[in-house]
Scaffold this active site. Structure first.
Site, PDB file in Angstrom:
ATOM      1  N   LYS A   1      42.224  37.752  28.919  1.00 13.75           N
ATOM      2  CA  LYS A   1      41.295  36.666  28.594  1.00 13.75           C
ATOM      3  C   LYS A   1      39.874  37.150  28.324  1.00 13.75           C
ATOM      4  O   LYS A   1      39.127  36.525  27.597  1.00 13.75           O
ATOM      5  CB  LYS A   1      41.276  35.622  29.714  1.00 13.75           C
ATOM      6  CG  LYS A   1      40.450  35.988  30.952  1.00 13.75           C
ATOM      7  CD  LYS A   1      40.204  34.733  31.812  1.00 13.75           C
ATOM      8  CE  LYS A   1      39.293  34.964  32.995  1.00 13.75           C
ATOM      9  NZ  LYS A   1      39.919  35.670  34.122  1.00 13.75           N
TER      10      LYS A   1
ATOM     11  N   HIS B   1      41.280  37.722  43.930  1.00 12.10           N
ATOM     12  CA  HIS B   1      40.213  37.980  42.967  1.00 12.10           C
ATOM     13  C   HIS B   1      38.898  37.681  43.662  1.00 12.10           C
ATOM     14  O   HIS B   1      38.684  36.558  44.094  1.00 12.10           O
ATOM     15  CB  HIS B   1      40.381  37.111  41.715  1.00 12.10           C
ATOM     16  CG  HIS B   1      39.597  37.622  40.537  1.00 12.10           C
ATOM     17  ND1 HIS B   1      38.245  37.840  40.600  1.00 12.10           N
ATOM     18  CD2 HIS B   1      39.982  37.977  39.290  1.00 12.10           C
ATOM     19  CE1 HIS B   1      37.829  38.306  39.423  1.00 12.10           C
ATOM     20  NE2 HIS B   1      38.860  38.396  38.615  1.00 12.10           N
TER      21      HIS B   1
ATOM     22  N   SER C   1      34.527  36.910  39.324  1.00 14.87           N
ATOM     23  CA  SER C   1      34.174  37.731  38.168  1.00 14.87           C
ATOM     24  C   SER C   1      32.677  38.028  38.175  1.00 14.87           C
ATOM     25  O   SER C   1      31.866  37.154  38.455  1.00 14.87           O
ATOM     26  CB  SER C   1      34.574  37.010  36.887  1.00 14.87           C
ATOM     27  OG  SER C   1      34.504  37.904  35.811  1.00 14.87           O
TER      28      SER C   1
ATOM     29  N   GLY D   1      36.879  41.714  38.783  1.00 19.57           N
ATOM     30  CA  GLY D   1      35.544  41.587  39.352  1.00 19.57           C
ATOM     31  C   GLY D   1      34.691  42.834  39.169  1.00 19.57           C
ATOM     32  O   GLY D   1      33.504  42.809  39.461  1.00 19.57           O
TER      33      GLY D   1
ATOM     34  N   GLU E   1      43.335  44.060  38.142  1.00 23.23           N
ATOM     35  CA  GLU E   1      43.249  43.259  36.907  1.00 23.23           C
ATOM     36  C   GLU E   1      41.836  43.294  36.333  1.00 23.23           C
ATOM     37  O   GLU E   1      41.191  42.258  36.194  1.00 23.23           O
ATOM     38  CB  GLU E   1      43.648  41.804  37.211  1.00 23.23           C
ATOM     39  CG  GLU E   1      45.046  41.639  37.780  1.00 23.23           C
ATOM     40  CD  GLU E   1      45.256  40.253  38.408  1.00 23.23           C
ATOM     41  OE1 GLU E   1      44.301  39.463  38.492  1.00 23.23           O
ATOM     42  OE2 GLU E   1      46.390  39.971  38.816  1.00 23.23           O
ATOM     43  N   PRO E   2      41.329  44.476  35.996  1.00 18.38           N
ATOM     44  CA  PRO E   2      39.963  44.538  35.473  1.00 18.38           C
ATOM     45  C   PRO E   2      39.875  43.940  34.061  1.00 18.38           C
ATOM     46  O   PRO E   2      40.773  44.141  33.250  1.00 18.38           O
ATOM     47  CB  PRO E   2      39.667  46.047  35.425  1.00 18.38           C
ATOM     48  CG  PRO E   2      41.016  46.675  35.265  1.00 18.38           C
ATOM     49  CD  PRO E   2      41.974  45.804  36.003  1.00 18.38           C
ATOM     50  N   GLY E   3      38.809  43.201  33.817  1.00 16.54           N
ATOM     51  CA  GLY E   3      38.570  42.676  32.466  1.00 16.54           C
ATOM     52  C   GLY E   3      37.249  43.216  31.955  1.00 16.54           C
ATOM     53  O   GLY E   3      37.175  44.178  31.201  1.00 16.54           O
TER      54      GLY E   3
ATOM     55  N   PHE F   1      29.029  29.917  29.885  1.00 12.23           N
ATOM     56  CA  PHE F   1      30.256  30.006  30.687  1.00 12.23           C
ATOM     57  C   PHE F   1      30.237  31.176  31.663  1.00 12.23           C
ATOM     58  O   PHE F   1      30.887  31.145  32.688  1.00 12.23           O
ATOM     59  CB  PHE F   1      31.481  30.164  29.781  1.00 12.23           C
ATOM     60  CG  PHE F   1      31.734  28.973  28.904  1.00 12.23           C
ATOM     61  CD1 PHE F   1      31.576  27.684  29.384  1.00 12.23           C
ATOM     62  CD2 PHE F   1      32.153  29.143  27.592  1.00 12.23           C
ATOM     63  CE1 PHE F   1      31.818  26.587  28.578  1.00 12.23           C
ATOM     64  CE2 PHE F   1      32.406  28.048  26.783  1.00 12.23           C
ATOM     65  CZ  PHE F   1      32.236  26.770  27.276  1.00 12.23           C
TER      66      PHE F   1
ATOM     67  N   ASP G   1      22.188  21.667  18.027  1.00 11.43           N
ATOM     68  CA  ASP G   1      22.089  21.235  19.409  1.00 11.43           C
ATOM     69  C   ASP G   1      20.974  22.010  20.114  1.00 11.43           C
ATOM     70  O   ASP G   1      20.884  23.232  19.980  1.00 11.43           O
ATOM     71  CB  ASP G   1      23.442  21.502  20.104  1.00 11.43           C
ATOM     72  CG  ASP G   1      23.504  20.873  21.480  1.00 11.43           C
ATOM     73  OD1 ASP G   1      22.449  20.471  22.005  1.00 11.43           O
ATOM     74  OD2 ASP G   1      24.611  20.798  22.039  1.00 11.43           O
TER      75      ASP G   1
ATOM     76  N   TYR H   1      33.909  38.232  27.584  1.00 11.37           N
ATOM     77  CA  TYR H   1      33.790  36.771  27.574  1.00 11.37           C
ATOM     78  C   TYR H   1      32.797  36.297  26.506  1.00 11.37           C
ATOM     79  O   TYR H   1      31.881  35.529  26.787  1.00 11.37           O
ATOM     80  CB  TYR H   1      33.411  36.253  28.972  1.00 11.37           C
ATOM     81  CG  TYR H   1      34.374  36.737  30.040  1.00 11.37           C
ATOM     82  CD1 TYR H   1      35.679  36.256  30.067  1.00 11.37           C
ATOM     83  CD2 TYR H   1      34.005  37.697  30.976  1.00 11.37           C
ATOM     84  CE1 TYR H   1      36.594  36.710  31.011  1.00 11.37           C
ATOM     85  CE2 TYR H   1      34.909  38.158  31.923  1.00 11.37           C
ATOM     86  CZ  TYR H   1      36.201  37.660  31.927  1.00 11.37           C
ATOM     87  OH  TYR H   1      37.104  38.117  32.858  1.00 11.37           O
TER      88      TYR H   1
HETATM   89  C1  PLP Z   1      39.366  36.545  34.869  1.00 14.00           C
HETATM   90  C2  PLP Z   1      40.374  37.200  35.704  1.00 14.00           C
HETATM   91  C3  PLP Z   1      40.389  38.607  35.810  1.00 14.00           C
HETATM   92  C4  PLP Z   1      39.348  39.503  35.178  1.00 14.00           C
HETATM   93  O1  PLP Z   1      38.141  39.445  35.885  1.00 14.00           O
HETATM   94  P1  PLP Z   1      36.945  40.442  35.548  1.00 14.00           P
HETATM   95  O2  PLP Z   1      35.860  39.958  36.444  1.00 14.00           O
HETATM   96  O3  PLP Z   1      36.618  40.311  34.113  1.00 14.00           O
HETATM   97  O4  PLP Z   1      37.373  41.812  35.898  1.00 14.00           O
HETATM   98  C5  PLP Z   1      41.410  39.187  36.536  1.00 14.00           C
HETATM   99  N1  PLP Z   1      42.362  38.436  37.146  1.00 14.00           N
HETATM  100  C6  PLP Z   1      42.377  37.084  37.068  1.00 14.00           C
HETATM  101  C7  PLP Z   1      43.458  36.336  37.728  1.00 14.00           C
HETATM  102  C8  PLP Z   1      41.375  36.429  36.358  1.00 14.00           C
HETATM  103  O5  PLP Z   1      41.387  35.093  36.307  1.00 14.00           O
END
Ligand code: PLP
Length: 498
Positions: free
Chosen positions: A135, A264, A267, A304, A336-338, A391, A426, A455
Site C-alpha cells: 500500500k 504494528h 506508521s 513503522g 512489513e516495512p513500507g 493523510f 479548493d 504514501y
Molecule cells: C501500513 C502498514 C504497513 C507499513 O507501514 P510502514 O509504516 O509504512 O512501514 C505494514 N503493515 C500493515 C498491516 C500496515 O497496515
C-alpha cells in the site's frame, strides 16, 4: 517470447553534466536541439549473444534508456538530479512544440535507493525477512525489484494481491494478507490464489475464514503501544492481549490453524523503543497459544520503520527478540516495512503555474516581514502527490530546481517568505504554508521536493481534472546501477519464463 528488450542509447546535444557551471541561457538554445529519438530500434535482448551484459559505455550516459519490461516505461541511468533536470528541459522543448500539459509535474524514482535500503535491511536485520507493504507505493518497478531481491509482500486487498501475482515469479506463499478485517469474497479469492497466510484480530473474522478459507494459516494481530507514531493504527486494528485466549479457543473450536502473532507499532514511528514493549507482548501471545494447544512458528514485527532511526529500531528489535525469544529454532521472523524502502527513492518536480505577489514597489515585499507575501501555485497538490500532507501528516520542503532558465540559484539571491499551493480550486490545497524562496522566482520556474516515495502517488486523485504525475525511472549510477539492472534483467527472464 521474452519480454526483455533493450533500447539503444539515445543522445541529445544538451550538456547535462551537473558538476559543471550552468549555462543560464539553456532555454534559449533549445530550438536548435533535436529531440532524443525515443523510437530507437528495439531488439530482443535474448537474441543478442550476451543477454545479461551491461553496456558500460551506455551506462556512462544519462540519456541511455532501456526497456526492461515491455509493459513498463523505460529505465534510465544516472543520478536522479540529472533526470529532474532532463525533465525540466524536455518540458521546455515540449512547450516550444506547443504540446498541451508540457510542463506537467513528474516524479523521478531512483531504484538504486530501494536497493540500498534493502542492503541496509539485510545488514541490520539478517534474521528478519521483509514483506514489503504494497500500500505504501505499489510502483511496478519497485515491486519487481523487491521481488527480484527476494522480499515477501504484505497485501491488504484483492487488488494488491493480483498486482503482486501479476508481475510473475512471485509464489503466493510469499504474500501475507495482512488486513485483519477482510471481505468474505476477498478471503475466498485469496484461498483460490494460494494466499494462505492472513491476519485477524476479532471473532467474526474467524467465522468468516472458517467458511471461506478453512485451510488458512492465521496470524493474530495484537494491539501494541502506537502513541509514538505519526499514524496510530491501534485505533482501528489489533486485539488487546486480554482477548487473545478467547480468540484462540474459538479458532480451536472452528478447527482453524493459527500460526503466529503480528503487530504494528504505527506508521512513521519516531520512538523505536516501542518495539521492545511490542515484542514482550508478542511473547505473552506465544505463551497463551501454547496454553490453547497451538505451537506458534511465526513472529511478524510489522512496519513503522523510519529511514532516519532505522539502525536504532533494528538494534532495539534485535535485543528484544533475543531477550524474549532466545530459542528461535522453530520460529520464522518477518516484518512489513513500507515507508523505509521507498520514502527517499522518489522526488517530485512541479512547475510554478501562477503567482500572486504584491506589486514590486509595495512595502509588503520588504524583508523583515515574516508572513508569506508571495503565493506560488504549482501543478501538483494535496489532491495529488501531496495527499501525504493530509493523510500521512507529512511536512514537505520545496527547493528551487530551475529559475529563470538556469539550474543555478546564486547564493546572493534575496529570499522572501512565501507559501506554495496546489492547482485545484479548493483552499485546503496548500502544499507549504510558509517557506523561504528566492524573490526572483517566477511563473515557469520549477520547484522540487525530495522524500516523496511513501504514501504519495498511490493515493493521488484526479480531482478537478488534474492528472496524476508520471514517473521517470533511473537505476542510479555506477556499480550499484549495474547491480540493480542485472537483478531486474534476471527477474524479467525468470518471471517471463514461467
Ligand atoms: C501500513 C502498514 C504497513 C507499513 O507501514 P510502514 O509504516 O509504512 O512501514 C505494514 N503493515 C500493515 C498491516 C500496515 O497496515
Amino acid at each position: 517470447m521474452s519480454q526483455v528488450e533493450i533500447l539503444h542509447a539515445t543522445f541529445s546535444p544538451i550538456d547535462h553534466d551537473i558538476s559543471r557551471p550552468e549555462n543560464p541561457s539553456f532555454f534559449h538554445d533549445l530550438e536548435n536541439v533535436t529531440r532524443a529519438n525515443t523510437n530507437a530500434l528495439v531488439h530482443d535482448i535474448l537474441s543478442s549473444p550476451s543477454p545479461l551484459r551491461l553496456n558500460t559505455e551506455a551506462a556512462e550516459s544519462p540519456h541511455h534508456e532501456e526497456n526492461l519490461f515491455q509493459s513498463l516505461p523505460p529505465v534510465h541511468i544516472g543520478h536522479p538530479e540529472i533526470h529532474l533536470r532532463n525533465g525540466v528541459m524536455n518540458a521546455s522543448m515540449m512547450a516550444n512544440d506547443g504540446e498541451p500539459d508540457a510542463e506537467k509535474a513528474f516524479f523521478v524514482a531512483d531504484l538504486s535507493q530501494v536497493y540500498r535500503q534493502h542492503q541496509r535491511w539485510v545488514s541490520c536485520l539478517p534474521e528478519i525477512t521483509p514483506y514489503y507493504a504494497v500500500k505504501c507505493n505499489p510502483d511496478p518497478y519497485v515491486l519487481r525489484l523487491l521481488a527480484a531481491l527476494g522480499t515477501g509482500f504484505d497485501c491488504a486487498s484483492n487488488g494488491e494481491i493480483s498486482r503482486v501475482l501479476s508481475i510473475g515469479g512471485v509464489d503466493p506463499s510469499r504474500i501475507i494478507f495482512a488486513n485483519p478485517c477482510k471481505a468474505n469474497s476477498f478471503i475466498r479469492n485469496a484461498g483460490k490464489l494460494g494466499v494462505d497466510t492472513m491476519t485477524f484480530d476479532n471473532m467474526d473474522e474467524l467465522y468468516k475464514v472458517a467458511r471461506t478459507h478453512p485451510r488458512a494459516k492465521l496470524v493474530v494481530r495484537i494491539l501494541t503501544d502506537d502513541t509514538k507514531s505519526l499514524c496510530q493504527l491501534g485505533l482501528k486494528y489489533g486485539a488487546p492481549l486480554v482477548t487473545v485466549p478467547a480468540l484462540l479457543s474459538k479458532a480451536r473450536e472452528l478447527n482453524l490453524d493459527v500460526i503466529g502473532v503480528s503487530f504494528h507499532v504505527g506508521s512513521g514511528c519516531y520512538d523505536p523503543t516501542v518495539y521492545s514493549d511490542a515484542i514482550a507482548r508478542a511473547r505473552y501471545a506465544f505463551d497463551m497459544a501454547k496454553e490453547a494447544g497451538f505451537s506458534f512458528t511465526l513472529l511478524d514485527v510489522g512496519g513503522g520503520f523510519e529511514d532516519a532511526s532505522f539502525e536504532q529500531a533494528a538494534s532495539v528489535l534485535k535485543d528484544a527478540i533475543e531477550e524474549h525469544f532466545p530459542d528461535r529454532r522453530n520460529i520464522r521472523v518477518i516484518a512489513e516495512p513500507g515507508r523505509f524502502y521507498v520514502s527517499k527513492a522518489f522526488s517530485l518536480a512541479a512547475n510554478i503555474i501562477a503567482r500572486r505577489a504584491p506589486f514590486s514597489d509595495s512595502a509588503e515585499m520588504t524583508t523583515g516581514n515574516d508572513q508569506p507575501s508571495v503565493m506560488y501555485y504549482i501543478n501538483d497538490g494535496v489532491y495529488g502527490a501531496f495527499n501525504c500532507i493530509l493523510f500521512d501528516h507529512q511536512v514537505v520542503h520545496p527547493y528551487v530546481l530551475s529559475m529563470n532558465g538556469s539550474f543555478h540559484v546564486p547564493s546572493s539571491e534575496p529570499v522572501c517568505t512565501s507559501s506554495v499551493w496546489g492547482p485545484t480550486c479548493d483552499s485546503i490545497d496548500c502544499v507549504c504554508p510558509k517557506t523561504e524562496l528566492p524573490s526572483g522566482l517566477r511563473v515557469g520556474d520549477w520547484l522540487a521536493f525530495d522524500n516523496m516515495g511513501a504514501y504519495t502517488v498511490c493515493a493521488a486523485s484526479q480531482f478537478n481534472g488534474f492528472e496524476v504525475s508520471n514517473v521517470v525511472y533511473t537505476l542510479g549510477s555506477g556499480v550499484v546501477a549495474a547491480e540493480v539492472r542485472s537483478k531486474l534483467v534476471a527477474f524479467a527472464v525468470e518471471a517471463c519464463g514461467r
